[in-house]
Write an enzyme that holds these catalytic residues in place. Sequence first.
Site, PDB file in Angstrom:
ATOM      1  CB  ALA A   1      19.833  39.065  35.604  1.00  0.00           C
TER       2      ALA A   1
ATOM      3  CE1 TYR B   1      19.067  29.456  36.794  1.00  0.00           C
ATOM      4  CE2 TYR B   1      19.156  29.827  34.419  1.00  0.00           C
ATOM      5  CZ  TYR B   1      19.533  29.101  35.537  1.00  0.00           C
ATOM      6  OH  TYR B   1      20.376  28.022  35.406  1.00  0.00           O
TER       7      TYR B   1
END
Length: 254
Positions: free
Chosen positions: A154, A152
């Site tokens: 990233a 998430y």
Amino acid sequence: MFTPVEGRSVVVTGGSKGIGKGIAGVFAAAGAKVTITGRDEAALAAAAEDLSCEWFAADVADRGSCQDLAEMVVARHGGIDVLCANAGIFPSATLAEMTPADLAQVMGTNLHGTVFAVQACLPALAASGHGRVVVTSSITGPITGYPGWSHYGASKAAQLGFIRTAAIELAPQGITINAVMPGNIATEGLADMGEDYVAGMIASIPQRRLGSVADIGHAALFLATDEAGFITGQTIVVDGGQVLPESPEALEGI
């Protein structure tokens, strides 16, 4: 006074609940012609009734579905002035247990979905003359981290990389693109994290409260105004000061 957005066509992806519904509510209250989208038709219909706006079922992870959405909004409202690319998912998975499917799912919705939605709306945004894109990113990833959300985080950091180059490419067409980065906001998803988690988050915020979905909506509304027309490729953190303390001790005694 800001130039009113009354009558402008606004699309909010992931608009059936949480932050997306809050964004849609702020624009609807300002008199905009709002269309919310998501995958759950029942939730969309209920939210649209609450907000007195329109809805269209679409999956932002599918480029063709985004194209259908844009075409429908143009047909009904005559164009698209604002795209709030808000749709996002945040399933938990540690690095040790994360599968390729887990990673693909999060990136597909959060990153690919943002790009696909922008691509689909580009012609209408350019024709608007004051096209605005507001992306819902997060403090998680670009600034902070949380165990189980590396994929998430990233995806949210990747959104910021996307808007900076997109801002350059879209500038000649009069389109701005910026991101709002929420901290901990009182939504259905946060409530699911449990009372202890919520209490810990409140304790970490200098303002000693969770943000509201309207707090994010008002930031998005500002970025959609004519007066914000010289702001592009930028981010606004909306977190009550959550990222400021260097340690919990910094908040003791205040």
